[in-house]
Write a protein that holds these residues in place. Structure first.
Motif, PDB file in Angstrom:
ATOM      1  N   LEU A   1     -34.428-103.569  -4.697  1.00 49.38           N
ATOM      2  CA  LEU A   1     -34.175-103.047  -3.529  1.00 49.38           C
ATOM      3  C   LEU A   1     -34.765-101.513  -3.734  1.00 49.38           C
ATOM      4  CD1 LEU A   1     -29.972-103.098  -2.585  1.00 49.38           C
ATOM      5  CD2 LEU A   1     -32.192-103.876  -1.379  1.00 49.38           C
TER       6      LEU A   1
ATOM      7  N   ILE B   1     -29.944 -97.568   2.377  1.00 50.40           N
ATOM      8  CA  ILE B   1     -29.606 -98.035   3.629  1.00 50.40           C
ATOM      9  C   ILE B   1     -27.861 -97.560   3.121  1.00 50.40           C
ATOM     10  CG2 ILE B   1     -29.766 -99.615   5.510  1.00 50.40           C
ATOM     11  CD1 ILE B   1     -31.299-100.914   3.166  1.00 50.40           C
TER      12      ILE B   1
ATOM     13  N   SER C   1     -31.453-100.655  12.959  1.00 51.30           N
ATOM     14  CA  SER C   1     -33.063-101.454  11.754  1.00 51.30           C
ATOM     15  C   SER C   1     -33.408-102.483  12.104  1.00 51.30           C
ATOM     16  CB  SER C   1     -31.970-100.988  10.446  1.00 51.30           C
ATOM     17  OG  SER C   1     -30.856-102.521  10.772  1.00 51.30           O
TER      18      SER C   1
ATOM     19  N   ASP D   1     -31.847-105.519   7.619  1.00 52.22           N
ATOM     20  CA  ASP D   1     -32.549-106.271   7.078  1.00 52.22           C
ATOM     21  C   ASP D   1     -32.657-106.641   5.302  1.00 52.22           C
ATOM     22  OD1 ASP D   1     -34.369-106.052   9.113  1.00 52.22           O
ATOM     23  OD2 ASP D   1     -35.088-104.459   9.213  1.00 52.22           O
ATOM     24  N   VAL D   2     -31.570-107.193   5.076  1.00 53.55           N
ATOM     25  CA  VAL D   2     -32.230-107.353   3.352  1.00 53.55           C
ATOM     26  C   VAL D   2     -31.800-108.616   3.378  1.00 53.55           C
ATOM     27  CG1 VAL D   2     -31.124-105.265   2.740  1.00 53.55           C
ATOM     28  CG2 VAL D   2     -30.166-107.017   2.945  1.00 53.55           C
TER      29      VAL D   2
ATOM     30  N   GLN E   1     -33.075-108.150  -1.665  1.00 55.66           N
ATOM     31  CA  GLN E   1     -34.492-107.624  -1.420  1.00 55.66           C
ATOM     32  C   GLN E   1     -34.553-107.693   0.255  1.00 55.66           C
ATOM     33  OE1 GLN E   1     -38.345-110.694  -2.067  1.00 55.66           O
ATOM     34  NE2 GLN E   1     -36.484-111.097  -3.016  1.00 55.66           N
ATOM     35  N   LYS E   2     -34.994-106.298   0.110  1.00 53.44           N
ATOM     36  CA  LYS E   2     -35.805-105.769   1.306  1.00 53.44           C
ATOM     37  C   LYS E   2     -36.160-106.508   1.710  1.00 53.44           C
ATOM     38  CE  LYS E   2     -35.377-102.286   4.209  1.00 53.44           C
ATOM     39  NZ  LYS E   2     -34.979-102.333   5.427  1.00 53.44           N
TER      40      LYS E   2
END
Length: 388
Positions: free
Chosen positions: A342, A347, A67, A371-372, A385-386
């Motif tokens: 999200l 994920i 990722s 990747d958050v 959150q992403k």
């Protein structure tokens, strides 16, 4: 003629830890002065190295870094290589996490993620007569001596009680409660069977086992190492099923509003749903999954070490969805997450981390491999959150 240098992030960490020769160190210092960008990278890695020495003790046992390949490639174009990203993703994660908390008031440490440390270990023993005892350490042992039942925690007698003559037909149940954020607990019952109890879990056990069986009740997650007794099967009850054994090792995860998972490590167990589904007999390496309604039961193979690593102080996220990982973190650290930002596509992650780490370190690892980003809200929930 202009000299070109290929200095990786790994080289910089070796430099700050005194692992390079004098000539190699000179090359690093010359490279730093070539451009403002190089000086920026040099200073960033120096700060990361300080974090490594002072904060990070986490070790990823294994992981899937696919990722973050895009960001790795971007950094390769800036001469900082891929080599160290794989080795030091935890460190980079902690440094990145610091910026995520910057919008929280520094003085309000109660609302800071960095304030939440490693899980504490304080369980509660609740007796049938209403008495409560707080358990120090991370183990309690029950035994009987001359008609007296003793409960021992951290080398001290928590309580003692006359057991009475003979075995009772109707047992009196006590409870051991391990709240959220309390870590894991090891319990040795008076028949010698051992139970590991995870955070946010409850074990109900009788003061004396009745004739013909040994029956306990579980809510949450527990691992059982049952002493064999052919005259008294060992029965584990949950709200939606029972598990019957003679002597074996198995794991039960039975949290409210989640499927009930029963995983067999050795021996055989019989899983009997209470709501009409057909019972199954598990073999080692198999896991039964009972749905939330309790009317559908299926079996599939699993890797035992992935399921039971929690009892050895490892939080395993092997092939787990991020939403499920956050449930584990919630129970381990007594925190709540706000995941409405999200994406609906979950994920899937792979990896492990010590359960003795602080919440900040754990979330720093997740922030890099998933990747958050995380932020503590005013209501005490941690927003997820992403990263775009």
């Amino acid at each position: 003629m202009e000299r070109k240098y290929q200095v990786t992030e790994s080289d910089l960490f070796d430099f700050f830890n005194g692992k390079l020769s004098a000539e190699e160190g000179r090359v690093i210092l010359e490279w730093k002065e070539v451009s403002a960008e190089n000086r920026k990278v040099f200073d960033a890695v120096r700060k990361e190295n300080l974090v490594l020495k002072e904060v990070v003790r986490a070790q990823l046992i294994k992981g899937d870094y696919s990722s973050i390949q895009g960001r790795m490639a971007h950094r390769r174009r800036r001469v900082v290589g891929l080599k160290y990203w794989v080795a030091a993703v935890v460190v980079v994660g902690v440094v990145a996490s610091v910026s995520l908390w910057d919008n929280s008031p520094v003085e309000d440490t109660r609302k800071s993620i960095a304030y939440i440390g490693r899980p504490a270990r304080t369980a509660v023993l609740e007796l049938a007569d209403g008495g409560h005892h707080y358990l120090s350490g991370n183990e309690i042992r029950f035994k009987e001596e001359e008609g007296v039942q003793l409960a021992i925690s951290d080398g001290k007698v928590v309580y003692d009680k006359k057991t009475g003559q003979g075995v009772k037909e109707h047992p009196v149940y006590n409870k051991i409660l391990v709240p959220r954020g309390a870590g894991l607990y090891r319990i040795v019952l008076n028949d010698g069977s051992v139970v590991w109890l995870n955070s946010d879990s409850r074990l109900e056990y009788p003061e004396q086992f009745v004739r013909g069986e040994r029956r306990v009740r579980v809510s949450g997650e527990a691992f059982f190492d049952v002493v064999r007794d052919t005259t008294r099967p060992f029965v584990v009850e949950t709200d939606r099923q029972s598990v019957s054994v003679l002597g074996t090792e198995f794991n039960v995860s039975a949290y409210p509003s989640e499927p009930v998972l029963t995983t067999l490590a050795s021996g055989k167990v019989r899983v009997l749903p209470t709501n009409g589904a057909k019972e199954v007999l598990l073999l080692p390496g198999e896991q039964s999954v009972l749905n939330v309604e309790g009317d559908s039961l299926f079996v599939h193979p699993v890797r035992i070490s992935d399921v039971v690593s929690w009892k050895d102080g490892i939080i395993n996220i092997e092939n787990m969805a991020l939403c499920e990982i956050l449930k584990v973190v919630s129970r381990a650290y007594d925190v709540d997450f706000d995941t409405k930002l999200l994406p609906t596509d979950d994920i899937i992650l792979r990896g492990s981390i010590s359960s003795d780490e602080s919440l900040e370190v754990f979330l720093a690892v997740l922030s890099k491999v998933a990747d958050v980003k995380f932020k503590m809200n005013a209501d005490g929930k941690i927003e997820v959150q992403k990263v775009n």
